[in-house]
Design an enzyme around this catalytic site. Structure first.
Site, PDB file in Angstrom:
ATOM      1  N   ARG A 247     -33.457 -27.363   1.604  1.00 58.15           N
ATOM      2  CA  ARG A 247     -32.966 -27.892   2.671  1.00 58.15           C
ATOM      3  C   ARG A 247     -34.295 -28.017   3.571  1.00 58.15           C
ATOM      4  NH1 ARG A 247     -30.155 -31.795   5.632  1.00 58.15           N
ATOM      5  NH2 ARG A 247     -29.261 -30.856   7.331  1.00 58.15           N
TER       6      ARG A 247
ATOM      7  N   SER B 134       0.759  -1.302   0.029  1.00 60.95           N
ATOM      8  CA  SER B 134       0.076   0.028   0.034  1.00 60.95           C
ATOM      9  C   SER B 134       1.028   1.197  -0.056  1.00 60.95           C
ATOM     10  CB  SER B 134      -0.812   0.079   1.147  1.00 60.95           C
ATOM     11  OG  SER B 134      -1.917  -1.247   1.132  1.00 60.95           O
TER      12      SER B 134
ATOM     13  N   GLU C 109      -4.967  -4.597  -4.943  1.00 61.82           N
ATOM     14  CA  GLU C 109      -5.265  -3.422  -5.571  1.00 61.82           C
ATOM     15  C   GLU C 109      -5.783  -2.248  -4.596  1.00 61.82           C
ATOM     16  OE1 GLU C 109      -6.491  -3.263  -9.735  1.00 61.82           O
ATOM     17  OE2 GLU C 109      -6.603  -5.223  -9.720  1.00 61.82           O
TER      18      GLU C 109
ATOM     19  N   GLN D 235     -22.997 -19.793   6.436  1.00 59.26           N
ATOM     20  CA  GLN D 235     -23.765 -20.295   7.587  1.00 59.26           C
ATOM     21  C   GLN D 235     -25.221 -20.980   7.455  1.00 59.26           C
ATOM     22  OE1 GLN D 235     -22.271 -19.494  10.541  1.00 59.26           O
ATOM     23  NE2 GLN D 235     -24.081 -20.117  12.018  1.00 59.26           N
TER      24      GLN D 235
ATOM     25  N   TRP E   9       3.843 -10.557  -5.084  1.00 61.79           N
ATOM     26  CA  TRP E   9       2.506 -10.411  -5.154  1.00 61.79           C
ATOM     27  C   TRP E   9       1.923 -10.398  -6.751  1.00 61.79           C
ATOM     28  CZ3 TRP E   9       1.478 -13.169  -1.304  1.00 61.79           C
ATOM     29  CH2 TRP E   9       2.127 -12.854  -0.183  1.00 61.79           C
TER      30      TRP E   9
ATOM     31  N   GLN F 111     -37.610 -16.606   9.647  1.00 62.12           N
ATOM     32  CA  GLN F 111     -36.988 -15.365   9.415  1.00 62.12           C
ATOM     33  C   GLN F 111     -35.582 -15.458   9.666  1.00 62.12           C
ATOM     34  OE1 GLN F 111     -39.078 -12.763  11.748  1.00 62.12           O
ATOM     35  NE2 GLN F 111     -41.105 -12.852  10.992  1.00 62.12           N
TER      36      GLN F 111
ATOM     37  N   GLY G 203     -24.640 -24.449   6.843  1.00 63.58           N
ATOM     38  CA  GLY G 203     -24.241 -25.050   8.101  1.00 63.58           C
ATOM     39  C   GLY G 203     -23.126 -25.944   7.658  1.00 63.58           C
TER      40      GLY G 203
END
Length: 408
Positions: free
Chosen positions: A292, A136, A388, A361, A162, A303, A364
């Site tokens: 699922r 940077s 970048e 998540q 890199w 919800q 699962g």
């Protein structure tokens, strides 16, 4: 000047659908294999070349789309397929942008075709800016280029790191210091032609994500390139350095350096890559949540899951709009008065990390395995907040632009 619009025209839709088909039929089926192999997917690049995706003509058509949407639409679809393979296909583009942003017409016509090769002999190119002690902080760059007036050659010494396609590239674009007294203003970009003595690949990195994309160090040991390989030419460089010295004496405005000019041009494109990865993970999670079942009903009926998906889609659409706005501004010469380019990359890259994590998540335990692609997508997404310009650097650019102060 093209008006800003959120509607793609018929030609753009046709290109989008064509790229989506290639991503679905060619890139995705190969994604897991090349991620595991951690090698450049030459067969896929060759297929992209055969159909015209990996080519100067295709890249130029998208780059010069007057609406500015050609590149972001292309990036989103390819990276929807797979980030590692897509980066292998588009990685040459960063070097091409470096030449387009800084080179003469002759240099553009000479070197960019050599970056791509042809369907029977595909080539890649590398843009080399980062160093072990200068990522940077481009002002800390140590790679030096010294002009040998007697031979009209530049002698380059240093180590780059890199570098996408570093060491395996046919053409390397190298940013080097030509006037150490000017800090980041004393940089210039150079073409290193194929088979130039003194250029060698250093360490090849084994990465967390985008593993189908080759990333390595590039060692430059007394690399000599002709004077014609200085992007923009010696006269233009001397004029720019003279202005920088005068402004430095007067305490005047900052002067953009060669690396920053390239990164500014490519930041919205990186944002589009992030949108593609985020969208891919969202779609997997949405399909999974619909099928699922737990406790006798699809998990999307809860919800807790449905609201996550709502947030994911909202963030993806917001990121795309920021990318499209910045891309339209750039092609139409609108200045980034609020650092809109950095805004697009910041929000899109952070969105990709968040959305891919939410996808895991929602899936699962299945999401944590390599049987499902969201695990790979999450690993890939981490790069967008780093390369970048890190997210922290984007925030710094935005804050400085908005405040007009040298915030550190």
């Amino acid at each position: 000047m093209a008006e800003f619009t959120m509607e793609l025209n018929d030609e753009q839709k046709e290109v989008r659908d064509w790229l989506h088909g290639f991503a679905a039929d060619v890139i995705r089926p190969a994604a897991a294999e090349w991620d595991e192999r951690e090698e450049t997917p030459w067969p896929v690049i060759q297929e992209a070349s055969k159909v015209g995706i990996y080519s100067l003509d295709f890249y130029a058509q998208q780059y010069f789309d007057p609406t500015g949407l050609g590149i972001p639409v292309a990036m989103e679809e390819l990276f929807w397929g797979d980030a590692g393979i897509a980066l292998s296909i588009v990685g040459t583009g960063l070097a091409a942008v470096g030449v387009l942003a800084n080179g003469t017409e002759e240099q553009i016509g000479t070197w960019i075709p050599q970056m791509y090769g042809d369907p029977n002999d595909v080539k890649v190119a590398a843009f080399c800016s980062s160093e072990p002690d200068a990522g940077s902080d481009v002002g800390s760059m140590r790679t030096r280029a010294v002009y040998d007036e007697a031979k009209d050659e530049w002698v380059i010494n240093g180590t780059k790191t890199w570098a996408t396609n570093g060491g395996i590239a046919n053409v390397h674009v190298v940013v080097a210091v030509v006037d150490p007294g000017l800090g980041s203003k004393g940089h210039a970009s150079f073409i290193v032609p194929p088979n130039t003595p003194g250029l060698a690949q250093g360490q090849k990195f084994k990465k967390h994500g985008i593993r189908a994309s080759h990333t390595a160090e590039v060692i430059l040991d007394n690399v000599r390139v002709p004077g014609s390989c200085l992007l923009g030419g010696k006269e233009k460089l001397d004029e720019r350095l003279a202005r920088a010295r005068e402004r430095a004496k007067a305490g005047g405005e900052r002067v953009k350096n060669a690396a920053m000019a390239t990164f500014e041009a490519s930041r919205p494109a990186v944002g589009a890559m992030a949108v593609g990865t985020a969208r891919a993970a969202y779609e997997v999670a949405l399909d999974y949540a619909k099928t699922r079942e737990q406790f006798g009903r699809p998990i999307i009926d809860n919800q807790g899951v449905a609201f996550q998906l709502a947030d994911m889609r909202t963030q993806i659409d917001a990121a795309r709009l920021l990318v499209w706005r910045a891309s339209w501004m750039a092609i139409n010469g609108r200045p980034f008065t609020a650092a809109e380019g950095s805004m697009s990359k910041l929000f899109a890259s952070e969105t990709a990390k968040k959305v891919t994590a939410q996808a895991i998540q929602i899936l699962g335990g299945n999401g944590y395995t390599r049987e499902y692609p969201v695990e790979r997508m999450h690993r890939d997404a981490g790069i967008y907040t780093i390369f970048e310009g890190t997210s922290e650097i984007q925030r710094l650019v935005i804050a400085r632009t908005l405040s007009g102060l040298p915030i550190r």
